[in-house]
Design an enzyme around this catalytic site. Structure first.
Site, mmCIF file in Angstrom:
data_model
loop_
_atom_site.group_PDB
_atom_site.id
_atom_site.type_symbol
_atom_site.label_atom_id
_atom_site.label_comp_id
_atom_site.label_asym_id
_atom_site.label_seq_id
_atom_site.Cartn_x
_atom_site.Cartn_y
_atom_site.Cartn_z
ATOM 1 N N LYS A 182 7.200 -16.032 3.629
ATOM 2 C CA LYS A 182 7.501 -16.525 2.274
ATOM 3 C C LYS A 182 8.419 -15.514 1.609
ATOM 4 C CE LYS A 182 6.878 -16.302 -1.645
ATOM 5 N NZ LYS A 182 7.919 -16.070 -2.677
ATOM 6 N N SER A 237 6.055 -5.647 -5.791
ATOM 7 C CA SER A 237 5.655 -4.771 -6.891
ATOM 8 C C SER A 237 4.156 -4.463 -6.849
ATOM 9 C CB SER A 237 6.004 -5.443 -8.215
ATOM 10 O OG SER A 237 5.298 -6.663 -8.318
ATOM 11 N N GLU A 258 2.811 -3.011 0.821
ATOM 12 C CA GLU A 258 3.931 -2.064 0.686
ATOM 13 C C GLU A 258 4.457 -2.248 -0.730
ATOM 14 O OE1 GLU A 258 5.014 0.170 2.603
ATOM 15 O OE2 GLU A 258 4.590 -0.386 4.670
ATOM 16 N N CYS A 291 12.899 0.662 -2.497
ATOM 17 C CA CYS A 291 11.564 1.160 -2.878
ATOM 18 C C CYS A 291 11.421 2.655 -2.645
ATOM 19 C CB CYS A 291 10.509 0.412 -2.084
ATOM 20 S SG CYS A 291 10.844 0.441 -0.326
ATOM 21 N N GLU A 392 8.581 2.560 -12.240
ATOM 22 C CA GLU A 392 9.672 2.168 -11.343
ATOM 23 C C GLU A 392 10.692 1.335 -12.112
ATOM 24 O OE1 GLU A 392 8.857 -0.834 -8.303
ATOM 25 O OE2 GLU A 392 9.829 0.479 -6.850
HETATM 26 P P1 NAD Z 1 7.561 -8.990 -6.676
HETATM 27 O O1 NAD Z 1 6.236 -8.310 -6.574
HETATM 28 O O2 NAD Z 1 7.919 -9.646 -7.942
HETATM 29 O O3 NAD Z 1 7.658 -10.133 -5.552
HETATM 30 C C1 NAD Z 1 7.472 -9.863 -4.192
HETATM 31 C C2 NAD Z 1 7.122 -11.159 -3.489
HETATM 32 O O4 NAD Z 1 5.873 -11.633 -3.975
HETATM 33 C C3 NAD Z 1 8.123 -12.290 -3.723
HETATM 34 O O5 NAD Z 1 8.235 -13.042 -2.540
HETATM 35 C C4 NAD Z 1 7.452 -13.102 -4.814
HETATM 36 O O6 NAD Z 1 7.893 -14.437 -4.829
HETATM 37 C C5 NAD Z 1 6.002 -12.981 -4.422
HETATM 38 N N1 NAD Z 1 5.025 -13.196 -5.493
HETATM 39 C C6 NAD Z 1 5.212 -13.044 -6.830
HETATM 40 N N2 NAD Z 1 4.065 -13.318 -7.483
HETATM 41 C C7 NAD Z 1 3.135 -13.627 -6.541
HETATM 42 C C8 NAD Z 1 1.760 -13.979 -6.597
HETATM 43 N N3 NAD Z 1 1.093 -14.084 -7.754
HETATM 44 N N4 NAD Z 1 1.105 -14.227 -5.445
HETATM 45 C C9 NAD Z 1 1.753 -14.125 -4.268
HETATM 46 N N5 NAD Z 1 3.061 -13.791 -4.145
HETATM 47 C C10 NAD Z 1 3.744 -13.554 -5.274
HETATM 48 O O7 NAD Z 1 8.643 -7.926 -6.213
HETATM 49 P P2 NAD Z 1 10.221 -8.102 -6.148
HETATM 50 O O8 NAD Z 1 10.741 -8.074 -7.534
HETATM 51 O O9 NAD Z 1 10.585 -9.262 -5.276
HETATM 52 O O10 NAD Z 1 10.659 -6.778 -5.347
HETATM 53 C C11 NAD Z 1 10.772 -5.546 -5.953
HETATM 54 C C12 NAD Z 1 9.526 -4.727 -5.698
HETATM 55 O O11 NAD Z 1 9.282 -4.611 -4.301
HETATM 56 C C13 NAD Z 1 9.674 -3.303 -6.191
HETATM 57 O O12 NAD Z 1 8.490 -2.912 -6.846
HETATM 58 C C14 NAD Z 1 9.859 -2.494 -4.909
HETATM 59 O O13 NAD Z 1 9.476 -1.157 -4.976
HETATM 60 C C15 NAD Z 1 9.013 -3.261 -3.967
HETATM 61 N N6 NAD Z 1 9.389 -2.970 -2.562
HETATM 62 C C16 NAD Z 1 8.575 -2.164 -1.827
HETATM 63 C C17 NAD Z 1 8.925 -1.854 -0.511
HETATM 64 C C18 NAD Z 1 8.029 -0.985 0.325
HETATM 65 O O14 NAD Z 1 8.235 -0.973 1.532
HETATM 66 N N7 NAD Z 1 7.085 -0.272 -0.243
HETATM 67 C C19 NAD Z 1 10.110 -2.362 0.036
HETATM 68 C C20 NAD Z 1 10.917 -3.173 -0.743
HETATM 69 C C21 NAD Z 1 10.549 -3.478 -2.058
#
Ligand code: NAD
Length: 487
Positions: A182, A237, A258, A291, A392
């Protein structure tokens, strides 16, 4: 005008539009304009994908036929590599990656990582002999078997979509799990092309499924709630990660997270080339949307003025060397969306209110295009307790914090809820000592590469739990079973 082909679903071996025919626009961060469409998965599509993944795990030999898995996943990786140029184009257009960044980490890094995961396959311990033991008068021969956990829901972000998709999907498939991917609503094509290539590689129906949706939460929440899904592997996040962990408790899901980062970069006063080390610290790669990018720079008070001058020089050199979609050298484009653009700008305002000194940047740059451009930004005189130092931002914003001595640097580094990556530059022995005391999943010393496909990657504290990549990344999807037979 650049366009991308339709991002379709992959369900039970068939690449297709949504069951009700609805789609949503795939918007380019460079222009804010649609560059294609993506299938809007319905609840029925989610149900079908879960059933398909469950059946493929329970009823086919995928989970225990290791030679077949390795052969088909190798073919899948070969096809991804053969389509490298299309992947670069997708990273460029839908993730807003400048070509330099798209080639370097977004795509080549992801493809190399995937190949390294294939090499890790034969290093995984699938079965261990624990010898014969006599207990209560019986002799038993004991073995330990490591077997796949079942159906994996892989939920991924938009920033480095191919990298995260490969890190989860290839590792989970190698382990013998079946997968439902997803992607984030902003990067549907990078997931859907994986679906198309999986079919071309001959992966059995249901083993790998892709569900795109404009609703960030709907599909993921259904995957988290469904008892037929055994594992949620989530990258995103910290806020959403916590929510997933809470919701997953109802079905005792294995949850792998992650999450976000606010990684530290410590330059010690005896750094071999102090000026160069500081100049290399500017946050510009992929507009800071990584990240593990070290966005908190810690410099010694004794060389603070020198460090600030070096930063001015580095930013002046970068000046207009960003935001051009067609330049093959550039590393920085727009941020992903209007929402992210506004969020980053609000943090820049907050930094000013908190009393940090804006050294460079700080503005939106509509002159670069109709998309979401923010100039490289640096705050100095930052206190580690300020929100811009603790939260962040996920944009091209560096915060610079002075420290007294090594103990002070370590204290400041660890005074953070996040603990994903980190970097130390200084004389080798001293830098190694400091690195060992930084709370983080991966620390680079003097520019060493701490993030590659054969090494485990993941965070401590608010940056998550579990490890991705390397042998550990495959083992994350395995459970442990004992079999004891009487002699
Ligand atoms: P996000 O948390 O908004 O979304 C991540 C994913 O979760 C997306 O596919 C989103 O559609 C889905 N999602 C959102 N709400 C959800 C819910 N209630 N239930 C299930 N899934 C849901 O993050 P983002 O804005 O897409 O990405 C940025 C974040 O990702 C930053 O915080 C960054 O640090 C983190 N990140 C971490 C790593 C790592 O390896 N630690 C790598 C890349 C990005």
């Amino acid at each position: 005008m650049h366009t991308l082909s339709d991002a379709n679903l992959l369900i039970n071996g068939t690449v297709r539009p949504s069951s009700n025919g609805k789609s949503f626009p795939n918007v380019s961060p460079w222009s804010g304009e649609p560059i294609g469409i993506a299938a809007e998965a319905t609840e029925c599509d989610v149900e079908e994908a879960i059933a398909a993944a469950r059946n493929a795990f329970d009823l086919s030999d995928w989970s225990y036929n290791r030679p077949l898995r390795l052969q088909l996943i190798t073919k899948f990786m070969d096809l991804l590599v053969a389509n490298r140029d299309s992947l670069v184009q997708i990273a460029r257009l839908e993730a807003g990656s400048a070509i330099g960044a798209a080639c370097f980490a977004q795509v080549d890094g992801a493809l190399n990582g995937g190949k390294e995961l294939l090499e890790c396959f034969n290093k995984v311990c699938w079965e261990e002999d624990r010898g014969v033991k006599s207990e209560f008068g019986f002799d038993s021969e004991r073995i330990i078997v490591h077997e796949p956990l079942g159906v994996v829901g892989a939920i991924t972000p938009w920033n480095v979509p191919l990298y995260v998709n490969i890190g989860k999907v290839i590792a989970a498939l190698l382990s013998g799990c079946t997968v439902i991917l997803k992607p984030a609503p902003d990067t549907p094509k990078m997931a859907s092309i994986m679906g198309e290539l999986a079919v071309e590689a001959g992966l059995p129906a249901g083993v790998f499924n892709v569900l795109t949706s404009s609703d960030p939460a709907m599909v993921g929440e259904l995957l988290v709630a469904d008892p037929r899904v055994n594992v949620i592997s989530f990258t995103g996040s910290t806020t959403v990660g916590k929510r997933i962990m809470e919701a997953g408790a109802a079905t005792l899901k294995r949850i792998f997270l992650e999450l976000g980062g606010k990684s530290v970069n410590i330059i010690l006063d005896d750094a071999p080339d102090f000026t160069m080390a500081v100049m290399r610290s500017i946050v510009v790669f992929h507009a800071g949307q990584g990240c593990a990018i070290p966005t908190r720079l810690l410099v010694p008070k004794s060389r603070y003025t020198e460090a600030v001058e070096a930063l001015k020089m580095a930013y002046a050199g970068f000046a207009d060397n960003w935001g051009n979609m067609d330049s093959p050298e550039q590393m920085m484009g727009p941020v992903i969306s209007q929402k992210q653009h506004d969020r980053v700008l609000s943090y820049i305002e907050l930094g000013k209110q908190e009393g940090a000194t804006l050294l460079v940047g700080g503005k939106s740059r509509p002159d670069k295009g109709t998309g979401y451009f923010i100039e490289p930004t640096c705050f100095v005189d930052v206190d580690n307790k300020m929100r811009i130092a603790q939260e962040e931002i996920f944009g091209p914003v560096l915060v610079v914090i002075p420290f007294e001595d090594d103990e002070d640097a370590i204290r400041l580094a660890n005074e953070s809820n996040y603990a994903l990556g980190g970097a130390v530059t200084g004389s080798k022995e001293r830098a190694m000592k400091v690195a060992k005391r930084i709370s983080a999943g991966a620390v680079s010393v003097n520019g060493g590469m701490s993030i590659t496909g054969d090494l485990p990657f993941g965070g401590f504290k608010g940056s998550g739990m579990g490890r991705e990549w390397g042998v550990e990344g495959i083992q994350e999807f395995l459970d442990t079973k004992v079999i004891a037979s009487s002699v």
